[in-house]
Write an enzyme that holds these catalytic residues in place. Structure first.
Site, PDB file in Angstrom:
ATOM      1  N   CYS A   1     -16.081  35.723   4.191  1.00 16.15           N
ATOM      2  CA  CYS A   1     -15.629  35.469   2.828  1.00 16.15           C
ATOM      3  C   CYS A   1     -16.604  36.170   1.905  1.00 16.15           C
ATOM      4  CB  CYS A   1     -15.523  33.985   2.545  1.00 16.15           C
ATOM      5  SG  CYS A   1     -17.089  33.167   2.452  1.00 16.15           S
TER       6      CYS A   1
ATOM      7  N   ARG B   1     -20.092  34.477   7.594  1.00 14.53           N
ATOM      8  CA  ARG B   1     -19.748  33.108   7.964  1.00 14.53           C
ATOM      9  C   ARG B   1     -19.035  32.994   9.317  1.00 14.53           C
ATOM     10  NH1 ARG B   1     -17.969  29.733   2.720  1.00 14.53           N
ATOM     11  NH2 ARG B   1     -19.006  28.064   3.825  1.00 14.53           N
TER      12      ARG B   1
ATOM     13  N   LYS C   1     -15.875  17.101  -2.330  1.00 12.61           N
ATOM     14  CA  LYS C   1     -14.972  17.955  -1.538  1.00 12.61           C
ATOM     15  C   LYS C   1     -15.537  18.167  -0.130  1.00 12.61           C
ATOM     16  CE  LYS C   1     -15.400  22.594  -1.974  1.00 12.61           C
ATOM     17  NZ  LYS C   1     -15.512  23.406  -0.755  1.00 12.61           N
TER      18      LYS C   1
HETATM   19  C1  UD1 Z   1     -21.180  24.164   4.104  1.00 16.29           C
HETATM   20  C2  UD1 Z   1     -20.567  23.865   2.748  1.00 16.29           C
HETATM   21  C3  UD1 Z   1     -20.887  24.983   1.758  1.00 16.29           C
HETATM   22  C4  UD1 Z   1     -22.401  25.200   1.695  1.00 16.29           C
HETATM   23  C5  UD1 Z   1     -22.970  25.412   3.088  1.00 16.29           C
HETATM   24  C6  UD1 Z   1     -24.489  25.492   3.108  1.00 16.29           C
HETATM   25  C7  UD1 Z   1     -18.578  22.645   3.379  1.00 16.29           C
HETATM   26  C8  UD1 Z   1     -17.090  22.602   3.435  1.00 16.29           C
HETATM   27  N1  UD1 Z   1     -19.125  23.775   2.922  1.00 16.29           N
HETATM   28  O1  UD1 Z   1     -20.584  25.367   4.582  1.00 16.29           O
HETATM   29  O2  UD1 Z   1     -20.408  24.571   0.487  1.00 16.29           O
HETATM   30  O3  UD1 Z   1     -22.668  26.338   0.927  1.00 16.29           O
HETATM   31  O4  UD1 Z   1     -22.588  24.313   3.940  1.00 16.29           O
HETATM   32  O5  UD1 Z   1     -25.047  24.357   2.562  1.00 16.29           O
HETATM   33  O6  UD1 Z   1     -19.238  21.672   3.680  1.00 16.29           O
HETATM   34  N2  UD1 Z   1     -23.542  30.087  10.550  1.00 16.29           N
HETATM   35  C9  UD1 Z   1     -23.459  30.865  11.678  1.00 16.29           C
HETATM   36  N3  UD1 Z   1     -22.632  30.445  12.696  1.00 16.29           N
HETATM   37  C10 UD1 Z   1     -21.902  29.303  12.609  1.00 16.29           C
HETATM   38  C11 UD1 Z   1     -21.993  28.506  11.441  1.00 16.29           C
HETATM   39  C12 UD1 Z   1     -22.818  28.934  10.419  1.00 16.29           C
HETATM   40  O7  UD1 Z   1     -24.105  31.896  11.784  1.00 16.29           O
HETATM   41  O8  UD1 Z   1     -21.173  28.977  13.562  1.00 16.29           O
HETATM   42  C13 UD1 Z   1     -24.401  30.525   9.434  1.00 16.29           C
HETATM   43  C14 UD1 Z   1     -23.597  30.822   8.157  1.00 16.29           C
HETATM   44  O9  UD1 Z   1     -23.076  32.131   8.170  1.00 16.29           O
HETATM   45  C15 UD1 Z   1     -24.619  30.599   7.077  1.00 16.29           C
HETATM   46  C16 UD1 Z   1     -25.468  29.458   7.640  1.00 16.29           C
HETATM   47  O10 UD1 Z   1     -25.246  29.452   9.043  1.00 16.29           O
HETATM   48  O11 UD1 Z   1     -25.412  31.747   6.919  1.00 16.29           O
HETATM   49  C17 UD1 Z   1     -25.156  28.111   7.051  1.00 16.29           C
HETATM   50  O12 UD1 Z   1     -23.791  27.838   7.207  1.00 16.29           O
HETATM   51  P1  UD1 Z   1     -23.220  26.353   7.348  1.00 16.29           P
HETATM   52  O13 UD1 Z   1     -24.309  25.361   7.122  1.00 16.29           O
HETATM   53  O14 UD1 Z   1     -22.448  26.265   8.607  1.00 16.29           O
HETATM   54  O15 UD1 Z   1     -22.221  26.289   6.109  1.00 16.29           O
HETATM   55  P2  UD1 Z   1     -20.742  25.772   6.106  1.00 16.29           P
HETATM   56  O16 UD1 Z   1     -20.624  24.537   6.948  1.00 16.29           O
HETATM   57  O17 UD1 Z   1     -19.811  26.886   6.370  1.00 16.29           O
END
Ligand code: UD1
Length: 429
Positions: A116, A121, A22
């Site tokens: 969420c 996030r 996914k």
């Molecule tokens: C992706 C995965 C999710 C997984 C996560 C971490 C997808 C669709 N989802 O989510 O299943 O749990 O990676 O492996 O691929 N953050 C910020 N600012 C941002 C972006 C992220 O502060 O702009 C923080 C988030 O809140 C979190 C951390 O960085 O604490 C990691 O997030 P991220 O790696 O971006 O996860 P997702 O891409 O949302």
């Protein structure tokens, strides 16, 4: 209201195939909007999140066909870059459309995704990165609008190796003018999959899977054919299912190299794991043992998405195990549900102490998010008696008919619709 009813205690036996990932398919489906022709993507799992992404593509004018896990998208009819708010709200991953639509059409407008249940996030890394690539950002009334005649290559150093931000920026930079360097990039296997896909579309990308990615922007991207890699979170979940039921199962289309940290911990717990070419065999006979501290971390560390499922296994391991969650601030909501089933877990901020018990007892529990839901199904498989997992829609976001896959391996599990708990206790499952 749908729920899963599980009568635990049956060892899983046999073999099952793992579906495509996914988390790889979602950004790839966003990237197809940059092509100037039709694209065919295979092994796209039939999941709620995928269907929302396909609806978004249709809503902006793309032609989309989906059957037998094959998606065909013709993006040439895209007539708007305004992503409908109601679809945006259904799935966070709709933010993946920001980079591609902006790069291809010069503008994009999305509603801000909220937090969420597992954490706040934010999407600040995505937005800051697009601004570095030269986009004008207008952030007001709950919407983010990005504008740029042509994005310009630049150097972006991420504050944290965010998976989604790395993917969004890699896609946007593929059509930018000149070279973009993304430093402190995420190294997850899904990043590599997306890079392979973009390369098939004609993009020039080096270093995907390492912490520095270099993208040489091109003028146009074309359609292509691609097969999505196996889902490592589903693979890990099924491995734990084999172990928690003291079963013996074989997983086909399963990549052990993507799961080294998890396999190491399974072996430490006393589970026999044998790996082969796209095959993983899991066998569990003796008593499960507690493991040294597990700390979730960006890849290649222990994946946060398997933290809850692994905790279910450790509730039955001899001794005390420790799990620290470092990626998301609120990802222990499965703990109170596992406690209802007799698990002995204490939580101190973002660390859980799990003292193994001799058995879990089935109970009525509630999935609070996708992976927490999977963890409860696993606990139900390993428990004595009947477990009822409510709010199955969370699980359906990431597992294609999990109950069918488990049932085919011998689990006593079924999905019930609109049936009160009181009836279920006596229902023949
Ligand atoms: C992706 C995965 C999710 C997984 C996560 C971490 C997808 C669709 N989802 O989510 O299943 O749990 O990676 O492996 O691929 N953050 C910020 N600012 C941002 C972006 C992220 O502060 O702009 C923080 C988030 O809140 C979190 C951390 O960085 O604490 C990691 O997030 P991220 O790696 O971006 O996860 P997702 O891409 O949302």
């Amino acid at each position: 209201m749908e729920r899963l009813v599980i009568r635990g205690g049956r060892p899983l036996e046999g073999s099952t195939r793992i579906h495509g990932a996914k988390n790889a398919a979602l950004p790839i489906l966003a990237a197809v909007t940059m092509a100037d022709g039709e694209t065919v993507i295979r092994d796209v799992p039939n999941l709620d999140d995928i269907r929302v992404m396909l609806d978004i593509l249709r809503s902006i004018g793309a032609r989309v066909y989906y059957a037998d896990r094959v998606v065909t998208v013709d993006p040439t009819g895209i007539c708007t870059t305004d992503v409908p708010e109601h679809l945006m709200r259904m799935m966070r991953s709709s933010v993946f459309l920001m980079g591609p639509l902006l790069a291809r059409f010069g503008n994009v407008r999305v509603s801000k995704p909220g937090g969420c249940s597992i954490g706040t996030r934010p999407i600040d890394f995505h937005v800051k990165g697009l601004a570095r690539l030269g986009a004008d950002i207008i952030d007001r009334h709950g919407y983010i609008e990005c504008l740029a005649t042509r994005l310009q290559g630049t150097t972006i150093f991420l504050d944290f190796p965010s998976v989604g931000a790395t993917e969004n920026l890699m896609m946007a930079a593929s059509l930018a003018q000149g070279e973009t360097i993304i430093g402190n990039a995420a190294r997850e296997p899904e990043i590599k999959d997306l890079a392979l896909f973009l390369q098939k579309m004609g993009a020039h990308i080096e270093g995907a899977g390492e912490d520095t990615i270099i993208i040489h922007g091109v003028e146009r991207l074309h359609g292509c054919e691609f097969r999505v890699s196996p889902d490592r979170v589903v693979t890990g979940t099924m491995m734990i299912a084999g172990a928690i039921t003291k079963g013996h199962i074989e997983l086909e289309n399963a990549r052990s190299s993507d799961l080294a940290a998890v396999i190491m911990k399974l072996r430490e717990a006393g589970v026999h794991v044998t790996t082969g070419n796209d095959i993983i065999e899991v066998k569990q006979t003796g008593t499960l043992q507690a493991v040294d501290r597990i700390q979730t971390a960006p890849y290649p560390g222990f994946p946060t998405d398997l933290q809850a499922p692994f905790m279910s296994l450790l509730t039955l391991a001899k001794g005390t195990s420790i799990i620290s969650e470092t990626i998301f601030e609120d990802r222990f909501q499965h703990v109170s549900e596992l406690q209802r089933m007799g698990a002995a877990i204490k939580v101190d901020l973002r660390t859980a102490f799990i003292k193994g018990v001799r058995e879990l007892s089935g109970a009525a529990v509630e999935a609070t998010d996708l992976r927490a839901g999977a963890a409860l199904v696993l606990a139900g498989l390993g428990a004595q008696g009947t477990t009822i997992v409510d709010r199955v829609y969370h699980i359906d976001r990431g597992y294609e008919s999990l109950e069918t896959q488990l049932h085919d391996l011998g689990a006593n599990i079924m999905r019930l619709r609109d049936q009160p708990h009181a009836d279920i206790a006596v229902a023949e499952v």
